[in-house]
Design a protein around this motif. Structure first.
Motif, short mmCIF file in Angstrom:
data_model
loop_
_atom_site.label_atom_id
_atom_site.label_comp_id
_atom_site.label_asym_id
_atom_site.label_seq_id
_atom_site.Cartn_x
_atom_site.Cartn_y
_atom_site.Cartn_z
N MET A 253 0.75 6.49 -6.89
CA MET A 253 -0.47 7.29 -7.12
C MET A 253 -0.19 8.78 -6.95
O MET A 253 -0.70 9.60 -7.71
CB MET A 253 -1.58 6.85 -6.17
CG MET A 253 -2.18 5.52 -6.50
SD MET A 253 -3.43 5.12 -5.26
CE MET A 253 -4.24 3.76 -6.06
N LYS A 254 0.61 9.12 -5.96
CA LYS A 254 0.90 10.54 -5.72
C LYS A 254 1.70 11.17 -6.85
O LYS A 254 1.70 12.38 -7.00
CB LYS A 254 1.60 10.71 -4.37
CG LYS A 254 0.67 10.54 -3.19
CD LYS A 254 1.38 10.80 -1.88
CE LYS A 254 0.40 10.74 -0.73
NZ LYS A 254 1.05 11.08 0.54
N THR B 161 -4.09 12.68 -2.69
CA THR B 161 -3.84 12.02 -3.97
C THR B 161 -4.72 12.64 -5.04
O THR B 161 -4.23 13.15 -6.03
CB THR B 161 -4.12 10.50 -3.86
OG1 THR B 161 -3.50 9.98 -2.70
CG2 THR B 161 -3.62 9.77 -5.08
N GLN C 47 0.83 -1.21 0.00
CA GLN C 47 0.00 0.00 0.00
C GLN C 47 0.86 1.26 0.00
O GLN C 47 0.55 2.23 -0.69
CB GLN C 47 -0.95 -0.01 1.20
CG GLN C 47 -2.06 -1.01 1.04
CD GLN C 47 -2.89 -1.21 2.30
OE1 GLN C 47 -2.43 -0.94 3.41
NE2 GLN C 47 -4.09 -1.71 2.12
N ALA C 48 1.95 1.26 0.74
CA ALA C 48 2.85 2.42 0.75
C ALA C 48 3.46 2.64 -0.63
O ALA C 48 3.56 3.78 -1.11
CB ALA C 48 3.93 2.24 1.80
N TRP D 167 -9.57 -0.68 -2.70
CA TRP D 167 -8.62 0.13 -1.95
C TRP D 167 -7.98 1.18 -2.87
O TRP D 167 -7.85 2.35 -2.49
CB TRP D 167 -7.53 -0.75 -1.32
CG TRP D 167 -6.55 0.04 -0.53
CD1 TRP D 167 -6.67 0.41 0.79
CD2 TRP D 167 -5.33 0.63 -1.01
NE1 TRP D 167 -5.58 1.18 1.15
CE2 TRP D 167 -4.75 1.34 0.06
CE3 TRP D 167 -4.69 0.63 -2.23
CZ2 TRP D 167 -3.54 2.02 -0.05
CZ3 TRP D 167 -3.48 1.32 -2.35
CH2 TRP D 167 -2.93 1.99 -1.27
N GLU D 168 -7.58 0.78 -4.08
CA GLU D 168 -6.92 1.71 -5.00
C GLU D 168 -7.86 2.86 -5.40
O GLU D 168 -7.44 4.02 -5.44
CB GLU D 168 -6.42 0.96 -6.24
CG GLU D 168 -5.24 0.07 -5.92
CD GLU D 168 -4.89 -0.93 -7.01
OE1 GLU D 168 -3.82 -1.56 -6.89
OE2 GLU D 168 -5.67 -1.11 -7.97
N THR E 118 0.72 3.92 -2.97
CA THR E 118 0.41 5.32 -2.66
C THR E 118 1.46 6.25 -3.26
O THR E 118 1.13 7.28 -3.83
CB THR E 118 0.31 5.53 -1.13
OG1 THR E 118 -0.78 4.75 -0.65
CG2 THR E 118 0.09 6.99 -0.78
N LYS E 119 2.72 5.87 -3.18
CA LYS E 119 3.79 6.67 -3.77
C LYS E 119 3.59 6.81 -5.27
O LYS E 119 3.72 7.91 -5.83
CB LYS E 119 5.15 6.05 -3.46
CG LYS E 119 6.32 6.85 -3.96
CD LYS E 119 7.63 6.20 -3.57
CE LYS E 119 8.79 7.02 -4.10
NZ LYS E 119 10.07 6.44 -3.77
N ARG F 33 -8.26 5.09 -2.35
CA ARG F 33 -7.01 5.83 -2.10
C ARG F 33 -6.83 6.94 -3.13
O ARG F 33 -6.38 8.04 -2.81
CB ARG F 33 -5.81 4.86 -2.13
CG ARG F 33 -4.50 5.53 -1.72
CD ARG F 33 -4.56 5.96 -0.25
NE ARG F 33 -3.38 6.66 0.16
CZ ARG F 33 -3.24 8.00 0.15
NH1 ARG F 33 -4.23 8.77 -0.28
NH2 ARG F 33 -2.13 8.57 0.58
N GLN G 179 -8.59 10.21 -2.13
CA GLN G 179 -8.22 10.93 -0.91
C GLN G 179 -7.57 12.27 -1.25
O GLN G 179 -6.95 12.43 -2.31
CB GLN G 179 -7.31 10.07 -0.03
CG GLN G 179 -8.07 8.90 0.57
CD GLN G 179 -7.20 8.03 1.44
OE1 GLN G 179 -6.06 8.37 1.79
NE2 GLN G 179 -7.72 6.87 1.82
#
Length: 138
Positions: free
Chosen positions: A60-61, A92, A53-54, A82-83, A57-58, A86, A89
């Protein structure tokens, strides 16, 4: 128009063929695709999930869009859920686009009623149109 940097969300066990097709199209100068490299057998509630997930997230950002490939089982995937969540959010806030591989495929709930831009077929032009039309005004 600025180049789209696209995070791809898909069912790793069912729809990898479409990921490979997108990888072949990745040379297009209108977008860059980002693919995660986790194995399809890693459960979202496993001890490995937080590291994955980390990493996701990286990626995605650094993206501008999320493109969800909606296959027959995508609506059942905890990872796709989840994707999508996320991606919406505030830190993101990706633009949402999706493509159904078959019209009868059930849409993951996170894509409903949030202004998702839909590609009308799995072709390069239709996917580019959806990415161009995508917003993050959910």
């Amino acid at each position: 128009m600025a180049k789209h940097k696209v995070f791809i969300s898909y069912d790793h066990s069912e729809d990898a063929l479409y990921k490979r097709l997108l990888q072949a199209w990745d040379a297009n100068d209108k977008f860059d695709f980002e693919f995660d490299s986790r194995g399809p057998d890693v459960a979202i509630n496993s001890t490995e999930a937080s590291v994955i997930q980390a990493s996701l997230t990286k990626m995605m950002k650094s993206a501008t869009h999320i493109l969800v490939i909606v296959g027959a089982k995508s609506h059942e995937s905890d990872w796709i859920t989840w994707e999508i969540d996320r991606a919406k959010q505030s830190d993101t806030k990706l633009k949402l686009a999706a493509i159904k591989l078959e019209k009868a495929n059930k849409t993951p709930p996170g894509l409903l009623n949030v202004g998702t831009a839909w590609a009308t077929s799995f072709t390069l032009d239709r996917i580019i149109d959806a990415l161009d039309d995508a917003t993050n005004t959910y």
